[in-house]
Design a protein around this motif. Structure first.
Motif, PDB file in Angstrom:
ATOM      1  N   TYR A 233       0.824  -1.203   0.000  1.00 12.72           N
ATOM      2  CA  TYR A 233       0.000   0.000   0.000  1.00 12.72           C
ATOM      3  C   TYR A 233       0.865   1.262   0.000  1.00 12.72           C
ATOM      4  CZ  TYR A 233      -3.506   3.418   1.453  1.00 12.72           C
ATOM      5  OH  TYR A 233      -4.319   4.518   1.523  1.00 12.72           O
ATOM      6  N   TYR A 234       1.955   1.223   0.741  1.00 16.93           N
ATOM      7  CA  TYR A 234       2.810   2.403   0.840  1.00 16.93           C
ATOM      8  C   TYR A 234       3.904   2.423  -0.228  1.00 16.93           C
ATOM      9  CZ  TYR A 234       0.559   3.341   5.290  1.00 16.93           C
ATOM     10  OH  TYR A 234      -0.368   3.627   6.253  1.00 16.93           O
ATOM     11  N   ASN A 235       3.952   1.410  -1.056  1.00 17.76           N
ATOM     12  CA  ASN A 235       4.934   1.361  -2.141  1.00 17.76           C
ATOM     13  C   ASN A 235       4.239   1.066  -3.471  1.00 17.76           C
ATOM     14  OD1 ASN A 235       7.838   1.299  -0.734  1.00 17.76           O
ATOM     15  ND2 ASN A 235       6.411   0.114   0.508  1.00 17.76           N
ATOM     16  N   PHE A 236       3.046   1.599  -3.603  1.00 14.88           N
ATOM     17  CA  PHE A 236       2.185   1.276  -4.732  1.00 14.88           C
ATOM     18  C   PHE A 236       2.797   1.668  -6.071  1.00 14.88           C
ATOM     19  CE2 PHE A 236      -1.444   2.466  -7.505  1.00 14.88           C
ATOM     20  CZ  PHE A 236      -1.984   1.209  -7.658  1.00 14.88           C
ATOM     21  N   CYS A 237       3.282   2.899  -6.174  1.00 20.07           N
ATOM     22  CA  CYS A 237       3.823   3.380  -7.449  1.00 20.07           C
ATOM     23  C   CYS A 237       5.042   2.569  -7.878  1.00 20.07           C
ATOM     24  CB  CYS A 237       4.195   4.865  -7.340  1.00 20.07           C
ATOM     25  SG  CYS A 237       2.761   5.939  -7.085  1.00 20.07           S
ATOM     26  N   GLY A 238       5.927   2.286  -6.925  1.00 18.15           N
ATOM     27  CA  GLY A 238       7.104   1.487  -7.248  1.00 18.15           C
ATOM     28  C   GLY A 238       6.732   0.098  -7.710  1.00 18.15           C
ATOM     29  N   TRP A 239       5.697  -0.468  -7.088  1.00 17.94           N
ATOM     30  CA  TRP A 239       5.238  -1.807  -7.473  1.00 17.94           C
ATOM     31  C   TRP A 239       4.714  -1.809  -8.910  1.00 17.94           C
ATOM     32  CZ3 TRP A 239       5.882  -6.540  -5.820  1.00 17.94           C
ATOM     33  CH2 TRP A 239       5.017  -7.539  -6.209  1.00 17.94           C
ATOM     34  N   LEU A 240       3.933  -0.803  -9.258  1.00 16.95           N
ATOM     35  CA  LEU A 240       3.403  -0.711 -10.618  1.00 16.95           C
ATOM     36  C   LEU A 240       4.528  -0.554 -11.641  1.00 16.95           C
ATOM     37  CD1 LEU A 240       0.229   1.545 -10.298  1.00 16.95           C
ATOM     38  CD2 LEU A 240       0.366  -0.933 -10.437  1.00 16.95           C
ATOM     39  N   ASN A 241       5.548   0.209 -11.305  1.00 20.77           N
ATOM     40  CA  ASN A 241       6.675   0.395 -12.221  1.00 20.77           C
ATOM     41  C   ASN A 241       7.418  -0.917 -12.452  1.00 20.77           C
ATOM     42  OD1 ASN A 241       6.255   3.129 -12.655  1.00 20.77           O
ATOM     43  ND2 ASN A 241       7.485   3.728 -10.889  1.00 20.77           N
ATOM     44  N   ILE A 242       7.582  -1.701 -11.402  1.00 20.44           N
ATOM     45  CA  ILE A 242       8.247  -2.998 -11.538  1.00 20.44           C
ATOM     46  C   ILE A 242       7.458  -3.899 -12.479  1.00 20.44           C
ATOM     47  CG2 ILE A 242       8.843  -5.129 -10.319  1.00 20.44           C
ATOM     48  CD1 ILE A 242       9.534  -3.404  -7.881  1.00 20.44           C
ATOM     49  N   LEU A 243       6.148  -3.945 -12.282  1.00 24.06           N
ATOM     50  CA  LEU A 243       5.298  -4.775 -13.136  1.00 24.06           C
ATOM     51  C   LEU A 243       5.368  -4.324 -14.586  1.00 24.06           C
ATOM     52  CD1 LEU A 243       2.074  -5.097 -10.960  1.00 24.06           C
ATOM     53  CD2 LEU A 243       4.024  -6.644 -11.076  1.00 24.06           C
ATOM     54  N   ASN A 244       5.318  -3.039 -14.796  1.00 21.34           N
ATOM     55  CA  ASN A 244       5.319  -2.477 -16.145  1.00 21.34           C
ATOM     56  C   ASN A 244       6.592  -2.820 -16.898  1.00 21.34           C
ATOM     57  OD1 ASN A 244       4.160  -0.790 -18.236  1.00 21.34           O
ATOM     58  ND2 ASN A 244       5.726   0.706 -17.718  1.00 21.34           N
ATOM     59  N   CYS A 245       7.680  -3.020 -16.161  1.00 21.39           N
ATOM     60  CA  CYS A 245       8.977  -3.283 -16.795  1.00 21.39           C
ATOM     61  C   CYS A 245       9.306  -4.764 -16.938  1.00 21.39           C
ATOM     62  CB  CYS A 245      10.086  -2.597 -15.995  1.00 21.39           C
ATOM     63  SG  CYS A 245       9.996  -0.782 -16.014  1.00 21.39           S
ATOM     64  N   THR A 246       8.797  -5.599 -16.054  1.00 22.74           N
ATOM     65  CA  THR A 246       9.255  -6.986 -16.014  1.00 22.74           C
ATOM     66  C   THR A 246       8.345  -7.986 -16.716  1.00 22.74           C
ATOM     67  OG1 THR A 246       8.195  -7.282 -13.861  1.00 22.74           O
ATOM     68  CG2 THR A 246      10.520  -6.659 -13.853  1.00 22.74           C
ATOM     69  N   LEU A 247       7.034  -7.754 -16.712  1.00 24.88           N
ATOM     70  CA  LEU A 247       6.126  -8.767 -17.228  1.00 24.88           C
ATOM     71  C   LEU A 247       5.889  -8.763 -18.741  1.00 24.88           C
ATOM     72  CD1 LEU A 247       3.533  -8.930 -14.356  1.00 24.88           C
ATOM     73  CD2 LEU A 247       5.177 -10.674 -15.025  1.00 24.88           C
ATOM     74  N   PRO A 248       5.853  -7.614 -19.415  1.00 22.53           N
ATOM     75  CA  PRO A 248       5.640  -7.636 -20.865  1.00 22.53           C
ATOM     76  C   PRO A 248       6.626  -8.511 -21.642  1.00 22.53           C
ATOM     77  CG  PRO A 248       5.241  -5.439 -20.050  1.00 22.53           C
ATOM     78  CD  PRO A 248       5.796  -6.226 -18.900  1.00 22.53           C
ATOM     79  N   PRO A 249       7.920  -8.578 -21.273  1.00 18.39           N
ATOM     80  CA  PRO A 249       8.816  -9.490 -21.989  1.00 18.39           C
ATOM     81  C   PRO A 249       8.380 -10.947 -21.920  1.00 18.39           C
ATOM     82  CG  PRO A 249      10.103  -7.885 -20.776  1.00 18.39           C
ATOM     83  CD  PRO A 249       8.685  -7.709 -20.341  1.00 18.39           C
TER      84      PRO A 249
END
Length: 320
Positions: A233-249
């Motif tokens: 909850y307190y690291n929401f933006c960082g979590w979304l950035n990680i997902l955006n970078c790692t899963l599409p490949p």
């Protein structure tokens, strides 16, 4: 022909979904549409509304919808055409043990989704649900339409909430309009449909890694997600950035693997490699580039790098 006296795994965690278990377009559309309705996307809608004018907001909505539609539509097609889950597709693309990487990545991001939510992670997990469609065309169409409608509505609700209450919570807007009970119902359904799918995907992934049944892995995923939700909850933006970078490949390699090696995906007993190192390298390098290259769109950058790595690997293997 189905034998009614034989116990059947209704999740088909270890095999392709048979034809008798496939569903029609309307049913699949409702499943995929419910999959896209979750609160996290409203946060993005708020950010867009705060930083863009109306036409800029509309343009970003359409462009994002097109990119997401192509990505999820291809994965939906592959899932429905083969009847295979994300993890079974990964075994054919990454190798038996190589599949642990995409399974782990998707599982733990879905556990994070159970804690706070993420859209890219859900898009990559599309095959887990689209595989129940009657055919590849139905899987692709229902996925694209449902994701575009659901994503657009969530962005719109976030934008409206930002304008009226200065936040991204459409439920707060409903409460201020004296629609408290309807707001509770909508919020409950929103959380239910999203987290049900998240735990389903996480359970399948952990079952692939640890060679266990899906149900106890779903329970474990729920416990981990609940405990981790405070941190997320307190690291929401960082979590979304990680997902955006790692899963599409991961999704890119699954799609390429299918179209370049259809015979491996259309048999019930494929000859699996132990590890396809080029596929693994594609995901790792793609994620690194997507995180470090501050140019263009991070997810697309990662997919391009992954595609190059995988295609090089295919060329090398064909020369052997």
């Amino acid at each position: 022909m189905k034998n009614d006296n034989t116990p059947v795994d209704i999740d088909f965690a270890e095999a392709a979904v048979p034809h008798y278990a496939r569903r029609g377009i309307v049913t699949m559309f409702m499943i995929m549409l419910g999959f896209t309705f979750f609160s996290a996307s409203m946060w993005v809608g708020q950010q867009l509304a705060d930083g863009l004018d109306f036409w800029g907001f509309l343009g970003s909505l359409i462009l994002g919808g097109i990119i997401l539609g192509i990505y999820t539509g291809l994965l939906g097609y592959v899932g429905a055409k083969t009847g295979l889950s994300l993890d079974l597709l990964s075994q054919r693309a990454f190798g038996e043990k190589g599949s642990y990487l995409p399974s782990a990545m998707t599982s733990f991001t879905q556990i994070g989704w159970f804690g706070v939510g993420s859209f890219v992670s859900g898009g990559t997990a599309t095959p887990n649900f689209a595989r129940f469609a009657k055919n590849g065309k139905a899987g692709a169409i229902t996925t694209v339409v449902a994701f575009f409608i659901g994503n657009s509505l969530m962005f719109f609700f976030g934008a409206v909430s930002s304008i009226f209450v200065g936040g991204n919570d459409i439920f707060e807007v409903m409460v201020r309009l004296n629609l408290f009970y309807l707001a509770v119902l909508v919020l409950g359904l929103n959380i239910w449909t999203t987290n049900d799918n998240a735990l389903y995907t996480a359970g399948l992934g952990l079952a692939n890694i640890f060679h266990q049944k899906k149900k106890p892995m779903v329970l474990l995923s729920g416990i981990i997600g609940t405990v981790a939700s405070v941190w997320l909850y307190y690291n929401f933006c960082g979590w979304l950035n990680i997902l955006n970078c790692t899963l599409p490949p991961v999704g890119m390699i699954l799609v390429l693997a299918y179209f370049m090696n259809k015979e491996d995906f259309e048999t019930d007993q494929p000859k699996l490699k132990t590890i396809d190192w080029f596929a693994v390298a594609g995901v790792i390098l793609g994620a690194i580039v997507a995180n470090l290259l501050h140019w263009g769109i991070a997810s697309i950058n990662g997919m391009v790098v992954a595609a190059v790595c995988y295609c090089v690997g295919q060329a090398v293997n064909k020369r052997k």
